[in-house]
Scaffold this motif. Structure first.
Motif, PDB file in Angstrom:
ATOM      1  N   ASP A   1       0.908  -1.123   0.108  1.00 44.46           N
ATOM      2  CA  ASP A   1       0.067   0.130   0.053  1.00 44.46           C
ATOM      3  C   ASP A   1       1.028   1.358  -0.077  1.00 44.46           C
ATOM      4  OD1 ASP A   1      -1.701   2.011   0.709  1.00 44.46           O
ATOM      5  OD2 ASP A   1      -2.446   1.421   2.557  1.00 44.46           O
ATOM      6  N   LEU A   2       1.091   1.879  -1.029  1.00 46.44           N
ATOM      7  CA  LEU A   2       1.817   3.090  -1.423  1.00 46.44           C
ATOM      8  C   LEU A   2       1.217   4.387  -1.034  1.00 46.44           C
ATOM      9  CD1 LEU A   2       3.646   2.042  -4.581  1.00 46.44           C
ATOM     10  CD2 LEU A   2       4.835   2.171  -2.162  1.00 46.44           C
ATOM     11  N   SER A   3      -0.001   4.393  -0.324  1.00 45.47           N
ATOM     12  CA  SER A   3      -0.506   5.471  -0.237  1.00 45.47           C
ATOM     13  C   SER A   3       0.024   6.546   0.833  1.00 45.47           C
ATOM     14  CB  SER A   3      -2.319   5.409   0.365  1.00 45.47           C
ATOM     15  OG  SER A   3      -2.281   4.517   1.219  1.00 45.47           O
ATOM     16  N   TYR A   4       0.732   5.938   1.667  1.00 40.72           N
ATOM     17  CA  TYR A   4       1.511   6.804   2.706  1.00 40.72           C
ATOM     18  C   TYR A   4       2.436   7.302   2.154  1.00 40.72           C
ATOM     19  CZ  TYR A   4      -1.134   4.286   6.342  1.00 40.72           C
ATOM     20  OH  TYR A   4      -2.243   3.900   7.001  1.00 40.72           O
ATOM     21  N   ILE A   5       3.203   6.857   1.107  1.00 37.20           N
ATOM     22  CA  ILE A   5       4.418   7.311   0.421  1.00 37.20           C
ATOM     23  C   ILE A   5       3.908   8.251  -0.461  1.00 37.20           C
ATOM     24  CG2 ILE A   5       6.308   6.835  -1.318  1.00 37.20           C
ATOM     25  CD1 ILE A   5       7.224   5.163   0.899  1.00 37.20           C
TER      26      ILE A   5
ATOM     27  N   GLU B   1      12.048   4.704  -8.737  1.00 37.01           N
ATOM     28  CA  GLU B   1      12.206   5.218 -10.158  1.00 37.01           C
ATOM     29  C   GLU B   1      10.773   5.937 -10.682  1.00 37.01           C
ATOM     30  OE1 GLU B   1      15.040   2.127 -11.993  1.00 37.01           O
ATOM     31  OE2 GLU B   1      13.585   2.397 -13.434  1.00 37.01           O
ATOM     32  N   GLU B   2       9.643   5.222 -10.463  1.00 34.13           N
ATOM     33  CA  GLU B   2       8.218   6.003 -10.776  1.00 34.13           C
ATOM     34  C   GLU B   2       8.262   7.208  -9.906  1.00 34.13           C
ATOM     35  OE1 GLU B   2       5.469   3.113  -9.666  1.00 34.13           O
ATOM     36  OE2 GLU B   2       6.377   1.607 -10.617  1.00 34.13           O
ATOM     37  N   ILE B   3       8.690   7.383  -8.652  1.00 39.50           N
ATOM     38  CA  ILE B   3       8.410   8.600  -8.071  1.00 39.50           C
ATOM     39  C   ILE B   3       9.224   9.627  -8.555  1.00 39.50           C
ATOM     40  CG2 ILE B   3       8.991   9.946  -5.901  1.00 39.50           C
ATOM     41  CD1 ILE B   3       8.262   6.906  -4.429  1.00 39.50           C
TER      42      ILE B   3
ATOM     43  N   LEU C   1      21.574   1.607  14.064  1.00 43.13           N
ATOM     44  CA  LEU C   1      21.616   2.798  13.119  1.00 43.13           C
ATOM     45  C   LEU C   1      22.892   3.369  12.781  1.00 43.13           C
ATOM     46  CD1 LEU C   1      18.968   4.164  11.836  1.00 43.13           C
ATOM     47  CD2 LEU C   1      19.275   5.976  13.842  1.00 43.13           C
ATOM     48  N   VAL C   2      23.849   3.134  13.770  1.00 40.62           N
ATOM     49  CA  VAL C   2      25.256   3.840  13.781  1.00 40.62           C
ATOM     50  C   VAL C   2      26.124   2.434  13.159  1.00 40.62           C
ATOM     51  CG1 VAL C   2      27.200   4.612  14.978  1.00 40.62           C
ATOM     52  CG2 VAL C   2      24.706   5.480  15.454  1.00 40.62           C
ATOM     53  N   ASP C   3      26.047   1.533  13.578  1.00 44.33           N
ATOM     54  CA  ASP C   3      27.159   0.331  13.334  1.00 44.33           C
ATOM     55  C   ASP C   3      26.904  -0.463  12.185  1.00 44.33           C
ATOM     56  OD1 ASP C   3      28.275   1.124  15.728  1.00 44.33           O
ATOM     57  OD2 ASP C   3      27.493  -0.777  16.956  1.00 44.33           O
ATOM     58  N   ASN C   4      25.359  -0.713  11.874  1.00 40.99           N
ATOM     59  CA  ASN C   4      25.280  -1.466  10.671  1.00 40.99           C
ATOM     60  C   ASN C   4      25.931  -0.919   9.369  1.00 40.99           C
ATOM     61  OD1 ASN C   4      23.684  -3.088  12.220  1.00 40.99           O
ATOM     62  ND2 ASN C   4      21.729  -2.484  11.216  1.00 40.99           N
ATOM     63  N   ASP C   5      26.212  -1.588   8.338  1.00 39.54           N
ATOM     64  CA  ASP C   5      26.592  -1.403   6.983  1.00 39.54           C
ATOM     65  C   ASP C   5      25.185  -0.855   6.259  1.00 39.54           C
ATOM     66  OD1 ASP C   5      29.106  -2.128   7.600  1.00 39.54           O
ATOM     67  OD2 ASP C   5      28.916  -4.200   6.197  1.00 39.54           O
ATOM     68  N   ARG C   6      25.273  -0.051   5.582  1.00 38.81           N
ATOM     69  CA  ARG C   6      24.205   0.641   4.750  1.00 38.81           C
ATOM     70  C   ARG C   6      24.438   0.323   3.271  1.00 38.81           C
ATOM     71  NH1 ARG C   6      20.303   3.640   8.232  1.00 38.81           N
ATOM     72  NH2 ARG C   6      19.183   3.986   6.254  1.00 38.81           N
ATOM     73  N   VAL C   7      23.160   0.178   2.371  1.00 37.51           N
ATOM     74  CA  VAL C   7      23.087   0.277   1.009  1.00 37.51           C
ATOM     75  C   VAL C   7      22.296   1.457   0.608  1.00 37.51           C
ATOM     76  CG1 VAL C   7      22.369  -1.069  -1.001  1.00 37.51           C
ATOM     77  CG2 VAL C   7      23.129  -2.352   1.011  1.00 37.51           C
ATOM     78  N   ILE C   8      23.050   2.133  -0.367  1.00 43.79           N
ATOM     79  CA  ILE C   8      22.335   3.319  -0.766  1.00 43.79           C
ATOM     80  C   ILE C   8      22.133   3.206  -2.269  1.00 43.79           C
ATOM     81  CG2 ILE C   8      22.447   5.847  -1.125  1.00 43.79           C
ATOM     82  CD1 ILE C   8      24.022   6.285   1.450  1.00 43.79           C
ATOM     83  N   GLY C   9      20.969   3.379  -2.798  1.00 46.32           N
ATOM     84  CA  GLY C   9      20.757   3.267  -4.356  1.00 46.32           C
ATOM     85  C   GLY C   9      20.510   4.699  -4.741  1.00 46.32           C
ATOM     86  N   GLY C  10      21.119   5.214  -5.660  1.00 44.54           N
ATOM     87  CA  GLY C  10      20.844   6.293  -6.551  1.00 44.54           C
ATOM     88  C   GLY C  10      20.174   6.332  -7.748  1.00 44.54           C
ATOM     89  N   ILE C  11      19.337   7.440  -8.043  1.00 48.86           N
ATOM     90  CA  ILE C  11      18.533   7.015  -9.360  1.00 48.86           C
ATOM     91  C   ILE C  11      19.698   7.490 -10.327  1.00 48.86           C
ATOM     92  CG2 ILE C  11      18.144   9.594  -9.609  1.00 48.86           C
ATOM     93  CD1 ILE C  11      15.523   6.975  -9.607  1.00 48.86           C
ATOM     94  N   ASN C  12      20.991   8.306  -9.734  1.00 50.60           N
ATOM     95  CA  ASN C  12      21.891   8.437 -10.559  1.00 50.60           C
ATOM     96  C   ASN C  12      23.351   8.620  -9.607  1.00 50.60           C
ATOM     97  OD1 ASN C  12      21.705  10.919  -9.616  1.00 50.60           O
ATOM     98  ND2 ASN C  12      20.571  11.753 -11.265  1.00 50.60           N
TER      99      ASN C  12
ATOM    100  N   ILE D   1      15.801  13.989  -2.257  1.00 49.20           N
ATOM    101  CA  ILE D   1      14.761  12.948  -1.572  1.00 49.20           C
ATOM    102  C   ILE D   1      15.415  11.894  -1.378  1.00 49.20           C
ATOM    103  CG2 ILE D   1      12.497  11.913  -1.604  1.00 49.20           C
ATOM    104  CD1 ILE D   1      11.859  14.259  -3.557  1.00 49.20           C
ATOM    105  N   ILE D   2      15.238  11.188  -0.187  1.00 45.58           N
ATOM    106  CA  ILE D   2      15.779   9.932   0.298  1.00 45.58           C
ATOM    107  C   ILE D   2      14.546   9.045   0.801  1.00 45.58           C
ATOM    108  CG2 ILE D   2      17.274   8.645   1.947  1.00 45.58           C
ATOM    109  CD1 ILE D   2      19.086  10.899   2.135  1.00 45.58           C
ATOM    110  N   ILE D   3      14.373   8.037   0.362  1.00 42.04           N
ATOM    111  CA  ILE D   3      13.149   7.115   0.683  1.00 42.04           C
ATOM    112  C   ILE D   3      13.896   5.955   1.484  1.00 42.04           C
ATOM    113  CG2 ILE D   3      11.594   5.508  -0.012  1.00 42.04           C
ATOM    114  CD1 ILE D   3      11.174   7.250  -2.607  1.00 42.04           C
TER     115      ILE D   3
END
Ligand code: NAD
Length: 409
Positions: free
Chosen positions: A90-94, A123-125, A153-164, A111-113
């Motif tokens: 349900d994407l209504s909140y987004i 991509e659609e957004i 939040l601090v210690d975990n590795d993160r994956v960041i996807g960019g539109i570019n 914008i960071i989702i």
């Protein structure tokens, strides 16, 4: 740099606070007025260690403002819910969160989702928004463990996807301010897929454990012992069976991939197995009880957290409530669909105690506590679906102890 965090729940509030503590000017926004007030007044309930202190520090520093509506900023971080509706995301909140920031968006904003979404959503957004503004957009999934959010939040590795590439690099700069883990950059769709794959891996593994539990009951084997011994293999790590998979992520996210691909066959079967567990446990309760009074120990979706979202306890009670008198005890749960009682009242005249969440306090009940319980109940029977209680201690006070996936004796 100014950051506007949209949605101040389990994810958004710690994120907004940590950014404020790290020097960003932060506006935290939530449409729920009560939520805004309880954060401002520091009266919100939480079992997250040190969250209250962090939020207090962030507000007192002057860097964190809590509001009902967004305002202009350099960066907007979206942390709103993505529940399922008819087994689809349900994407209504987004969508309404994006609509709410539109009037404030300016060229060059990022914008960071962070909300979990089906692959392709970011991509659609972006495609819609980029018609009006020259923006950057990234998808940065959260992988924190509720109960340990501030540390992870601090210690975990993160994956960041960019539109570019530029979008990913800009988002990385934000997370670099507080993340000690490694940060990996990729595209949005891959990052969305990674988040789902992580949770699906756990869902499928739990389904396997649940199936092992059912088979073990049939074959008169103790599944807990069998799993413990299997996990002695250096490349095996079977998770724990239980009364069902709850929470806001693992029980929901697999559907986001099932809706996208006909190939998601194993994923669907795993979901169905895990969704069958509350009914399986309810039937077992009917077999084990010698009377109508059932006591539930633990209504949260897992141990040592206050979160009851998608909790198996709620489903199990719904299967039993017409036929039985049910009293629940859970010292962590904030709100629950059914009334919560202090332990003394919950066990009064009980015919069967059922453990549905592996809170440490249940393991730690000592002889004095169990003696008191034994004097209150009508029938000394306990059914442990999480293998958390100390069996011998309960047996000492005349309790017959049954386990999910346990031997038939
Ligand atoms: N909780 C977790 O452990 C966890 C872990 C990883 C990912 N996620 C994902 O993060 C997202 C957020 O989850 P959560 O657990 O923080 O949710 P939550 O329900 O705790 O909080 C969401 C908040 O957003 C607010 N909100 C809804 N619509 C809004 C809008 N248009 N504008 C402003 N505020 C709005 C709600 O009032 C609520 O306070 C979800 O997609 C979830 O799947 C959660």
């Amino acid at each position: 740099m100014k950051v506007c965090v949209i949605g101040l729940g389990y994810i958004g509030l710690p994120t907004a606070s940590i950014l404020a503590i790290n020097g960003f000017e932060v506006v935290g926004v939530d449409i729920n007025k009560n939520r805004v007030e309880e954060i401002k007044n520091l009266t919100f309930k939480t079992t997250e260690k040190d969250l209250l202190t962090l939020v207090r520090g962030a507000i007192n520093s002057g860097n964190l403002k809590i509001k009902n509506t967004p305002e202009k900023a350099d960066v907007f971080i979206i942390c709103v819910p993505t529940p399922i509706k008819n087994n689809r995301c349900d994407l209504s909140y987004i969508n309404s969160a994006i609509d709410s920031i539109k009037p404030y968006l300016e060229d060059g904003n990022l914008i960071i989702i962070e909300s979990t979404v089906p692959p392709g959503t970011s991509e659609e957004i972006y495609n819609k928004l980029s018609k009006y503004k020259n923006i950057y957009l990234s998808y940065c999934p959260e992988r924190v463990l509720p109960g340990n959010i501030l540390k992870e939040l601090v210690d975990n590795d993160r994956v960041i996807g960019g539109i570019n590439k530029e979008s990913a690099e800009r988002a990385k700069k934000i997370y670099d301010s507080f993340v000690k883990g490694k940060i990996y950059l990729t595209d949005c769709k891959t990052a969305e897929m990674v988040k789902l794959m992580e949770n699906i891996y756990r869902d499928v593994n739990i389904a396997l454990a649940n199936e092992f539990a059912k088979i073990s009951e049939e074959l008169d084997i103790d599944v807990w012992e069998a799993i413990e011994l299997s996990n002695k293999h250096p490349r095996v790590n079977i998770l724990r069976p239980g009364p069902g998979v709850g929470g806001h992520c693992i029980s929901i996210d697999p559907w986001f991939l099932i809706e996208k691909s006909k190939e998601a066959k194993l994923i669907r079967t795993a979901r169905e197995i895990n969704d069958s567990m509350p009914n399986y446990v309810a039937n077992k309760i009917k077999q084990l009880t010698k009377g109508k009074n059932i006591t539930i120990f633990g209504v949260t979706y897992k141990g040592d957290v206050d979160d009851v979202r998608e909790s198996p306890a709620e489903k199990i009670i719904s299967f039993l409530k017409e036929e039985f008198n049910i009293k629940c005890y859970d010292p962590y749960a904030k709100e629950f669909k059914y009334p919560l009682y202090p332990i003394d009242e919950a066990v009064e005249d009980s015919d069967l105690i059922v453990v549905l969440a592996d809170h440490k306090i249940f393991r730690d009940l000592d002889e004095k506590d169990i003696k008191k319980i034994s004097e209150k109940v009508r029938n000394r029977v306990i059914y442990d679906t999480k293998n958390i209680i100390t069996k011998e201690r309960w047996e000492k006070f005349g309790f017959k102890v049954y386990k999910l996936g346990g031997k038939n004796d």
